[in-house]
Design an enzyme around this catalytic site. Structure first.
Site, mmCIF file in Angstrom:
data_model
loop_
_atom_site.group_PDB
_atom_site.id
_atom_site.type_symbol
_atom_site.label_atom_id
_atom_site.label_comp_id
_atom_site.label_asym_id
_atom_site.label_seq_id
_atom_site.Cartn_x
_atom_site.Cartn_y
_atom_site.Cartn_z
ATOM 1 N N ASP A 389 63.441 15.707 72.066
ATOM 2 C CA ASP A 389 62.293 16.386 71.523
ATOM 3 C C ASP A 389 62.703 16.887 70.137
ATOM 4 O O ASP A 389 63.879 16.902 69.812
ATOM 5 C CB ASP A 389 61.962 17.551 72.467
ATOM 6 N N ARG A 570 61.094 19.657 53.407
ATOM 7 C CA ARG A 570 59.677 19.295 53.455
ATOM 8 C C ARG A 570 59.092 19.659 52.105
ATOM 9 O O ARG A 570 59.214 20.793 51.671
ATOM 10 C CB ARG A 570 58.967 20.099 54.538
ATOM 11 N N THR A 650 58.295 13.214 69.388
ATOM 12 C CA THR A 650 57.774 14.507 68.995
ATOM 13 C C THR A 650 56.259 14.490 68.957
ATOM 14 O O THR A 650 55.641 13.449 68.733
ATOM 15 C CB THR A 650 58.330 14.929 67.616
ATOM 16 N N GLY A 651 55.687 15.646 69.198
ATOM 17 C CA GLY A 651 54.238 15.765 69.103
ATOM 18 C C GLY A 651 53.798 15.974 67.669
ATOM 19 O O GLY A 651 52.615 15.954 67.373
ATOM 20 N N ARG A 740 53.634 12.154 67.154
ATOM 21 C CA ARG A 740 52.339 12.459 67.770
ATOM 22 C C ARG A 740 52.209 11.872 69.165
ATOM 23 O O ARG A 740 51.220 11.246 69.508
ATOM 24 C CB ARG A 740 51.211 11.904 66.901
ATOM 25 N N ASN A 769 56.121 20.439 77.339
ATOM 26 C CA ASN A 769 55.671 19.080 77.028
ATOM 27 C C ASN A 769 56.772 18.053 77.248
ATOM 28 O O ASN A 769 56.534 16.862 77.249
ATOM 29 C CB ASN A 769 55.169 19.007 75.587
ATOM 30 N N ASP A 770 57.981 18.519 77.406
ATOM 31 C CA ASP A 770 59.088 17.596 77.635
ATOM 32 C C ASP A 770 59.373 17.395 79.115
ATOM 33 O O ASP A 770 60.214 16.590 79.484
ATOM 34 C CB ASP A 770 60.358 18.121 76.964
#
Lengths: 1133, 369
Positions: A389, A570, A650-651, A740, A769-770
């Protein structure tokens, strides 16, 4: 009544009509009552236990057993007791963990009073008050909050892995309830769907007594257990689902039982062995029957004929079936009875070693590593794929403003932890670019969706805290605050900042929202000196094409962007333009039109925004560091060196994910970077085909390539028609990044790799979520973060930091694997070595099934005399020191290839055991062939021979464990010599108990006679040495001629030399070959690259990434407009 | 109801989550790491070779010094004295094994003096005393002198036809070897033999005890079907100590042999009774008088009479000595092979390898640190 299809909850109306599940959760396996039946059921689901239970039952048939009635039952019950103790210890641990969660405190409103209670007492229909940074105790309906319009922020990273905060808004009809007085008057009924596992949807209605019509409730009002309240002082929520009915618990299905690879091989070999056993029994039975048939009458002294003639007495049955059973019982221990428990115990303690490892202790969060299940330890040593993740696992989910570039001048350095503003502020005063710097800072302070929160005294600017749904904006606003440009007040139509002490008010005229298509956000403000300005921030790609024609700073800024991107920052580009009143007015008319349009409103608004966001003047760019967890790049590079392929699932958005890829050094310009971002199934299929063909021969091999794939493309790629191509492509790459992806997709990806590669997969993550992927993978590792324990609860191992993964795999994994393999092989070996002896003896006793040894001495062979050496092998053996293994990940490849335990190794050990038993039996036989073993002329009997052989067996078997040990610690010595000694002690005692204790008459005096025979002592020197000589010579030759890397490293280590060059020497050749392949590959890909082909990241990478909730409950524009920080918030009591 | 004190206690409890830094828990126990290569194992092989070969020689010599004389009297060596030209085996067969007895005499010559203690054995061949049903068929409680009902293990020799327990019960007892062997020198000087001291001392002292009032007990209870007299009359000299369950011939028999070919101690030469035999059994001609009761021909068994001396090791058995010598020689050969291997191994590849690695070491030293 349609109670079956919906849930009805009354509010403030005493007890609920229907009884709902309590909020107490339990993840434990047993309760006091259910322990015994459940435990026995679990135990007797294991084949080996059933097998031995059958043996124990068969032994009850009189006259069949050659070893008495209880010689299997007793060891089996000892073993079951050990297993029970182990289970109890493990389950008590779980009970404590559950207790900790159940006993968390929360404030609830019950019958007019606020009272603290524990989570487990929370009931459906209760109104709870949750404070900032607290977790929700159950699934709630948001009634009201301390923020305007009953807005609240929640962090759901635990549930779905998304980093940005989400906004939830209570219904307007309940928003006014900001004190207990109003709560008391809340009367009504909530109807909602039955508990289900769908995280994103919710449907219900609220029927209030004082409102005529029912009000619809949607997922915007739902606060799920597992998420956390953020940046919101408090909320009131009404419990709708509790305990195991919550969406979170519905999603965390019970931990599936994971069977390890070694276990599978073992099981299949046990079956083989069972077949062999049956063949052996059949052979012996037939041989016995033939012997009987031929000799029954002739050997009158046996009384066999008399037996069958005598029908009156309850005669001992004697036919084929019974003889078969006799042999079956005789040989049953070829399958080691203690195998299961030995392995369980070894793994159990190995797990404790993991828990005890001080190197895996995270002092920041006070978390030691913890093995939640112990039966996967050896899998850790064979991992080939890691699925990780991103948020919370690789990154800390903390953004820090690191660098910026203004008018072509770079400020800040990538090497320093914090941004140093000295130079920037100096230039603000005196430099030619001071105007740009000023605009730059103003932009950062005004163009965002952040809401300030002034603590008690509003005038002290340093106390301003911010609420932001975007962590990037939070970082930027905080950074400019540090530079003295403080954003401190927001009203629905203005932003007030203090520019280095001077208060300035900017009127917000328009907000042009951020979206992932636009990749930019703009605000139009009226500055204090009455100028209208457009401030815009966004991706370099979109900003650059909207600049005025001859912007001089573009090349320098681009260069700086590249350098930011290389450091994994970033980036955001900032630009502005000044608008004339005329220009603005014209645009505003169009904008109004667009924003009131009925059809295609969003497109129209975007189109209008496009018209004004041009002719921008470039100000510069910012570089934000998405803070990685400690030592993540190092750990990842070590894992890659160990031949492990890393997949990041990853989301987050592609930009963010790619960005992290670079900052973790997973992606670099030294790799061939492939991207898959296709919108349709056909495109995906075509693209996959193309890539696969380009790879050509190197497909499915290790290439220096990486693959980045979008969530929606992944959906197509996982469809049956693309599956295989996708897999082929993905496993040709060292690194794969999936962006996503939903929790379900994560699990699907893992499942795909697990199913089709036959390699061990490991999933690591920290959020709910993992959970799916953690449960799907062979091994699931949870990061025990500061927040949330869902992943940890579903995982097999929890660690405090990602970097501990290296030690977990390289040291504990490899050790556990090697040790376990040795234990397994050794357990089979020792049993075969002893019990095959009965076969040799059968040749000498007419296949009658007579045992050579006393029944109890062999019954406790596994539980006493040879119990310790496998434990020593399984717990203390180590080939190289932990430091060495950590330094040279290459060593890991050995266990990854499963070279220590496979069918070949297994059967060679079995043959080794047979060989030993032949040496032991026939040498002892020859030694005592003339019976006269004493100088006083006396002769021995069968048991004298048996006990001598047994002693030799103990010696050989224990010393064999020593021979297989790579290191002898004090405890190893105790285990080996202690086991031998234990036999002698037992033997002496056991030979003297008859007739005081009515047991073992045949053993009486044995010890005395065995020890007084010189043959015994001379045999003791000769026979074990002879048996082990071949093994010893084999080991010598192997060490001399075919040394493994591990052995070489060990030798160097013992000799106190540095094994560095050795490991390197073995590696260089492969590395250069891979480099060659990469060059080849790149050339192939570049040649075939067509304009259509979007597969490769074009041009240099600039690292744009920005996280912001899109399409949320409350649009960004509205969010900004709702706040007025001049108004005091309600305290909510 | 909030109790802050409880929370504080909780916090303090959590302080100690850091694992203890002990050698065991951190798996840093000091360890000896044996590295067995052709090189390091050389001394081991040499040592084994050097120790084993002399031991082997000593053992072989010891075994060779033991004198042994075997006489197989199953058939032709035992011609019936009563029925001419018939072996005793045939006599028994003709009588259908219903307790018929046969006597024979066999003379033989010893070429050497059997000095010191001399032991007399009977040997049986192809006799499965180690058969599972046979080994089981006894009751050790009965042999302790207890008068309880005997175990069903004794089947089919548990009870007599009228239902009373057989004393001693079981197949082992029933098949007790009952040939009597008497030896005389030159046909007239009978060789004095000891009937005691042939059983294991523990058996005699602990395992085999006569019941109270043994004479009566053995007389009233049924004897095993194959026995010609009850247990109280096993030793005709009527020494009470050597009768009943405590009869040493019986005790020796009850220790079931390991292999289908076995020997059991029958008598010891008494060195004190006569001056002729005070130094052992002198060489000369002897006559063995056999009362042939024990049938073995049905299962092609053989019966032997064995005279043997013993060494400090026991009976004659050169196996162990030769095994020592063989293993010693194997070790010496391995030693030589490994020595050669070691030499070639040392000069061949690794030297070049070591040179290379040394160079690399120097080159990478700076970078590595």
């Amino acid at each position: 009544m349609d109670d079956d299809t919906k849930r009805i909850i009354t509010i403030n109306h005493g007890p609920q009509q229907t009884k709902f599940v309590s909020n107490r959760i339990s993840t434990s396996k047993y309760s006091i009552l259910s322990f015994l039946p459940k435990f026995l059921f679990e135990q007797f689901r294991k084949y080996s236990n059933i097998f031995f239970l059958c043996i124990a039952v068969l032994q009850q048939i009189p006259g069949v057993s050659p070893t008495g009635r209880y010689t299997t039952a007793v060891p089996l019950s000892i073993i079951l007791c050990c297993a029970a103790i182990k289970e109890i210890i493990e389950d008590v641990k779980r009970h404590f963990q559950d207790g900790a969660v159940n006993k968390r405190r929360v404030l609830i409103y019950r019958s007019g009073n606020w009272l603290y209670t524990t989570w487990q007492r929370v009931k459906v229909g209760d109104i709870v008050k949750v404070l900032d940074n607290e977790f929700f105790p159950a699934d709630l309906v948001l009634l009201s909050s301390g923020e305007p319009h009953s807005i609240c922020y929640i962090q759901t990273s635990n549930l779905d892995g998304e980093t940005n905060l989400k906004v939830r808004q209570g219904l307007p009809q309940t928003a006014h309830m900001i004190s207990s007085v109003q709560l008391r008057d809340l009367l009504g009924v909530i109807e909602c769907e039955l508990p289900n596992r769908n995280l994103y949807d919710f449907a219900g209605t609220l029927k209030l007594n004082n409102v005529a019509f029912p009000i619809p409730l949607g997922s915007d009002q739902i606060l799920l257990r597992g998420s956390q309240l953020k940046n919101t002082a408090w909320i009131y929520g009404l419990v709708i689902y509790s305990g195991h009915d919550t969406k979170l618990m519905m999603n965390s299905s019970s931990v599936p039982f994971k069977r390890t690879n070694v276990e599978q091989v073992t099981n299949s070999q046990i079956l083989f062995l069972l077949v062999l056993l049956l063949i052996l029994c059949l052979f012996s039975t037939i041989a016995g029957e033939i012997w009987n048939y031929r000799n029954k009458a002739a050997h009158w002294y046996l009384g066999l004929t008399r037996l069958t003639d005598d029908k009156t007495a309850n005669s001992i049955p004697n036919h084929f079936g019974y003889t078969f059973l006799t042999f079956f019982i005789l040989f049953n221990n070829l399958i080691p009875i203690s195998l299961q428990i030995t392995i369980d115990l070894v793994k159990f303690i190995q797990a404790y070693f993991i828990n005890w490892d001080i190197d895996m202790y995270d002092p920041e969060t006070d978390t030691p590593a913890s093995a939640r299940t112990s039966n996967l330890n050896e899998e850790l040593g064979q991992v080939k794929y890691i699925f990780s993740d991103k948020t919370g696992t690789l990154t800390k989910n903390v953004m820090i403003f690191k660098q910026c570039t203004i008018s072509g001048i770079m400020y800040g350095s990538g090497n320093v932890a914090e941004f140093n503003s000295y130079e920037l502020l100096k230039n603000l005063e005196y430099h030619t670019s001071s105007k740009q710097i000023r605009e730059f800072l103003t932009l950062l302070a005004t163009c965002h969706t952040v809401v300030p929160e002034n603590k008690l005294n509003t005038d002290s600017f340093n106390d301003v805290a911010y609420q932001a749904s975007s962590p990037d904006e939070y970082a930027l606003v905080t950074a400019v605050k540090e530079m003295g440009v403080v954003f401190f007040r927001r009203t629905p139509d203005s932003v007030v900042i203090s520019f280095r002490g001077q208060e300035e008010t900017y009127e917000i005229l328009n907000v042009l929202e951020f979206s992932s298509e636009r990749k930019r956000m703009s605000v139009i403000v009226r500055s204090p000196n009455n100028e209208i300005k457009l401030y815009c921030k966004g991706a370099d790609s979109v900003i650059m094409e909207r600049l005025v024609a001859d912007e001089p700073n573009v090349p320098l800024t681009m260069e700086h962007l590249e350098s930011f991107a290389k450091d994994g920052l970033r980036t955001l580009c900032l630009a502005y333009r000044t608008l004339t009143d005329q220009e603005y007015k014209e645009w505003l008319v169009r904008h109004r039109e667009a924003s009131t349009a009925i059809n295609n409103r969003n497109e129209l608004v975007a189109e209008v925004a496009e018209r004004i966001e041009r002719n921008l003047i470039l100000l510069g760019a910012t570089g934000i560091e998405d803070k990685l967890q400690d030592q993540v790049p190092d750990s990842l590079s070590m894992l890659l060196k160990a031949g492990i392929k890393i997949w990041v699932l990853t989301g987050d958005k592609k930009e963010t994910a790619v960005n992290i890829g670079y900052s973790c050094k997973l992606l670099s310009d030294q790799l061939l970077n492939l991207t898959l971002d296709e919108a349709t199934l056909d495109d995906t299929q075509r693209q996959l085909r193309e890539h696969c063909q380009t790879f050509g021969d190197s497909l499915r091999k290790e290439n220096l390539a990486s693959l980045i794939i979008e969530g929606k493309t992944l959906k197509y790629a996982l469809s049956p028609s693309c599956r295989q191509d996708f897999l082929d492509l993905a496993i040709s790459c060292k690194t794969v990044i999936c962006c996503r992806v939903s929790p379900k997709q994560k699990a699907e990806v893992v499942e795909l790799v697990k199913q089709s590669t036959n390699e061990i997969t490991l999933a690591v993550g920290d959020g709910a979520n993992d959970v799916g992927m953690i449960q799907t993978a062979h091994v699931g590792v949870g990061i025990m973060g500061r927040e949330g324990v869902q992943a940890a609860c579903a995982s097999d191992y929890t660690i405090g930091q990602f970097r501990f993964l290296t030690k977990l795999l390289f040291v504990h994994g490899v050790w556990s694997y090697r040790r376990l393999c040795k234990v397994l092989l050794y357990s089979f070996y020792k049993n075969i070595c002893l019990y095959v002896m009965e076969l040799w003896f059968a040749f000498h006793n007419g296949f009658s099934g007579q045992i050579l040894f006393e029944r109890w001495t062999i019954a406790i062979y596994n539980v006493l005399f040879t119990a310790a050496p496998p434990m020593a092998l399984g717990l203390l053996d180590r080939c190289c020191s932990a430091e060495t293994m950590m330094r040279f990940p290459a060593i890991y490849k050995m266990s990854q290839n499963r070279s220590d335990f496979n069918i070949k190794v297994f059967w060679s050990w079995c043959l080794n055991a047979v060989y030993h038993s032949i040496i032991l039996y026939f040498m002892s036989y020859a030694m005592l062939r003339h019976d006269v073993a004493y100088s006083n002329g006396q002769a021995g009997d069968y048991l004298l021979l048996g006990n001598m052989i047994y002693t030799y067996v103990i010696f050989v078997v224990c010393l064999k464990a020593g021979l297989e040990s790579d290191s002898w610690t004090m405890l190893t010595h105790i285990a080996i010599w202690g086991s031998i000694a234990s036999w002698f002690v037992f033997f002496i005692i056991y030979s003297n108990i008859w007739p005081t204790i009515p047991l073992a008459p045949e053993m009486r005096g044995m010890a005395k006679y065995v020890f007084s025979s010189m043959y015994f002592w001379f045999g003791l020197i000769l026979i074990p040495i002879t048996a082990l000589l071949a093994d010893f010579i084999y080991n010598c030759l192997q060490r001399t001629l075919y040394k493994t890397l591990m052995q070489e490293v060990q030798e160097k280590e013992v000799a106190n030399q540095d094994p560095y060059d050795l490991v390197m020497a073995r590696q260089t050749s492969t590395v250069s070959r891979v480099a060659e392949r990469l060059a080849l590959l790149k050339s192939v890909f570049v040649r075939t690259r067509t304009p259509k082909m979007s597969g490769i990241i074009p041009g240099p990478y600039h690292g744009f990434a920005f996280s912001q909730e899109e399409d949320g409950v409350v649009p960004q524009n509205q969010l900004i407009r709702t706040y007025d920080t001049n108004i005091q918030k309600p305290p909510g009591l | 109801m909030s109790t802050p004190a409880e929370n504080e206690a909780d916090n303090e409890h959590q302080k100690s989550k850091k694992p203890a830094d002990t050698a065991f828990k951190q798996q840093r126990l000091p360890a000896w790491q044996p590295i067995i290569t052709a090189n390091t194992a050389l001394p081991v092989f040499l040592a084994i070779g050097l120790i084993f070969i002399p031991i082997g020689i000593v053992l072989v010599v010891t075994s060779e010094r033991v004198l042994e004389f075997d006489l197989d009297y199953t058939d032709t060596n035992c011609m019936s004295l009563n029925v001419s030209n018939t072996t005793c085996a045939d006599v028994l067969a003709q009588a259908n094994y219903t307790g018929a007895s046969c006597t024979c005499q066999k003379s033989f010559t010893l070429d050497k003096d059997f000095e010191g203690d001399v032991y007399f054995y009977y040997g049986l061949v192809n006799y499965y005393q180690n058969h599972r049903r046979y080994v089981r068929s006894r009751d050790d409680n009965q042999l302790l002198g207890k008068k309880d009902a005997v175990s069903s293990d004794c089947q089919p020799f548990q009870k007599s036809v009228n239902g009373t327990d057989i004393t001693p019960c079981g197949a082992i007892a029933n098949s007790k070897f009952n040939d009597s062997l008497v030896l005389s020198m030159n046909g007239n000087i009978s060789v004095p033999l000891l009937r005691t001291g042939i059983a294991w001392s523990t058996d005699k002292a602990v395992k085999f005890k006569n019941p109270d009032n043994p004479q009566n007990w053995f007389a009233t209870n049924p004897r095993p079907p194959n026995w010609q007299q009850d247990a109280w009359h096993l030793d005709t000299n009527l020494t009470d100590d050597n009768n009943g369950y405590q009869n040493e011939d019986f005790i020796v028999w009850m220790r079931t042999a390991a292999m289908p070919t076995f020997r059991k101690l029958y008598r010891k030469l008494s060195l004190t009774e006569s001056t002729t035999f005070q130094n052992g059994l002198p060489k000369g001609t002897y006559v063995l008088t056999i009362t042939y009761n024990y049938p073995v021909t049905s299962f092609s068994g053989r019966k032997q009479f064995i005279i043997s001396t013993t060494s400090w090791m026991g009976g004659k058995n050169p196996f162990l000595g030769w095994a020592y010598i063989t293993v010693g020689i194997i070790c010496m050969i391995t030693f030589v092979v490994f020595l050669v291997l070691h030499k070639t191994w040392k000069t061949d590849d690794p030297l070049a390898y070591q040179m290379r690695s040394m160079q690399m070491n120097q080159r990478t030293a700076a970078g590595y640190n």
